[in-house]
Design a protein around this motif. Structure first.
Motif, mmCIF file in Angstrom:
data_model
loop_
_atom_site.group_PDB
_atom_site.id
_atom_site.type_symbol
_atom_site.label_atom_id
_atom_site.label_comp_id
_atom_site.label_asym_id
_atom_site.label_seq_id
_atom_site.Cartn_x
_atom_site.Cartn_y
_atom_site.Cartn_z
ATOM 1 N N ARG A 127 0.829 -1.216 0.000
ATOM 2 C CA ARG A 127 0.000 0.000 0.000
ATOM 3 C C ARG A 127 0.858 1.258 0.000
ATOM 4 O O ARG A 127 0.535 2.236 -0.680
ATOM 5 N N ARG A 128 1.952 1.234 0.748
ATOM 6 C CA ARG A 128 2.842 2.405 0.781
ATOM 7 C C ARG A 128 3.457 2.682 -0.587
ATOM 8 O O ARG A 128 3.857 3.821 -0.870
ATOM 9 N N ARG A 129 3.539 1.650 -1.423
ATOM 10 C CA ARG A 129 4.119 1.808 -2.755
ATOM 11 C C ARG A 129 3.049 1.963 -3.839
ATOM 12 O O ARG A 129 3.361 1.966 -5.027
ATOM 13 N N GLY A 130 1.780 2.054 -3.430
ATOM 14 C CA GLY A 130 0.707 2.216 -4.404
ATOM 15 C C GLY A 130 0.393 0.956 -5.178
ATOM 16 O O GLY A 130 -0.181 1.017 -6.276
ATOM 17 N N LEU A 131 0.740 -0.209 -4.631
ATOM 18 C CA LEU A 131 0.517 -1.495 -5.307
ATOM 19 C C LEU A 131 -0.805 -2.107 -4.840
ATOM 20 O O LEU A 131 -1.279 -1.824 -3.737
ATOM 21 N N PRO A 132 -1.416 -2.970 -5.677
ATOM 22 C CA PRO A 132 -2.751 -3.477 -5.339
ATOM 23 C C PRO A 132 -2.800 -4.395 -4.128
ATOM 24 O O PRO A 132 -3.811 -4.437 -3.425
#
Length: 265
Positions: free
Chosen positions: A67-72
């Motif tokens: 989530r911190r990396r914008g991943l699903p």
């Protein structure tokens, strides 16, 4: 529903897969994905994997890291060893606790290969791999993997192969400690292999084994050996089938099926 196969070439794959997996057309196949190609992506990814060389030493992010990396999503997985050549190994966890600086330095120097805990494996072994676990699959192994559907791998070390490494991301999400997960062992009969925060995974050998699975919803079925049927239609090794009810399948005695499903939130 019989899921479509997606063949994935890998430098560590094989060009001599068993015939039940279909013609390879000269490709060096490392993975076969059963992921609903051409349909809405499925919430679990089931793979067969075939290795002729070691995979990279790698790590996957947790839900929070993703989530911190914008991943699903993050990526946790469970392995079931279908076949292993004599002396075949898996690297799971590190021999001792490493700091982030030690992990980075060892990955750059190649010492990480010696610091990884290489375990000799045989058919029927299984291992749940939590996110953050430093790991690698060795040569001479055929396995089934169930995982969260995100294809996120951070390579720490790749034995000099000319592929991209992800050292900063990998070190930041890694938990480089000895592996002590209780969701591991060797299969004997009907057995729950793993129950994690995202999916569960069972091994059954007969129709009675279906009664050990209490969870409703979609089920992913992977035949390993013996004879089993879906509404009277044979299910064979190389298939992956998704059903809404285990009442649809019949498992003859001394067969071997892997069944996975989504964990209840």
């Amino acid at each position: 529903m019989f899921l479509e196969r997606q063949f994935v070439e890998k430098p560590w794959g094989r060009d001599d897969l068993p015939p039940e997996f279909g013609a390879l057309g000269g490709q060096r196949i490392g993975e076969i994905w059963y992921n609903g190609v051409g349909q809405t992506p499925l919430p679990l990814l089931v793979k067969w994997m075939f290795t002729s060389e070691k995979l990279s030493i790698q790590v996957h992010p947790s839900e929070a890291d993703a989530r911190r990396r914008g991943l699903p999503s993050g990526k946790e997985e469970c392995w079931y060893i279908v076949d292993a050549e004599p002396g075949a190994v898996l690297g799971i966890g590190t021999k001792r606790v490493l700091s982030a600086d030690e992990l980075r330095a060892a990955s750059l120097s190649g010492e990480i290969e010696e610091l990884l805990d290489w375990k000799t494996v045989r058919a029927g072994d299984y291992f749940y791999i939590p996110a953050g676990t430093v790991h690698a699959i060795g040569a001479g192994i055929t396995l089934v993997e169930v995982q969260q559907p995100a294809d996120i791998t951070y390579r720490l070390y790749d034995y000099g192969r000319p592929r991209e490494l992800h050292l900063e991301d990998g070190v930041s999400v890694a938990i480089p400690v000895p592996y002590k997960d209780a969701r591991s062992g060797n299969v004997s009969g009907n057995l729950k292999l793993a129950e994690g925060p995202h999916f569960w995974f069972h091994h059954i050998v007969d129709d009675a084994g279906k009664g050990t699975i209490k969870t409703s919803g979609s089920h992913w079925i992977v035949p390993i050996s013996g004879h089993s049927m879906l509404n009277g239609v044979p299910m064979n090794r190389g298939d992956c089938i998704m059903v809404d009810s285990l009442e649809q399948i019949h498992v003859e005695r001394d067969s071997s099926l892997l069944i996975a499903g989504i964990a209840k939130g």
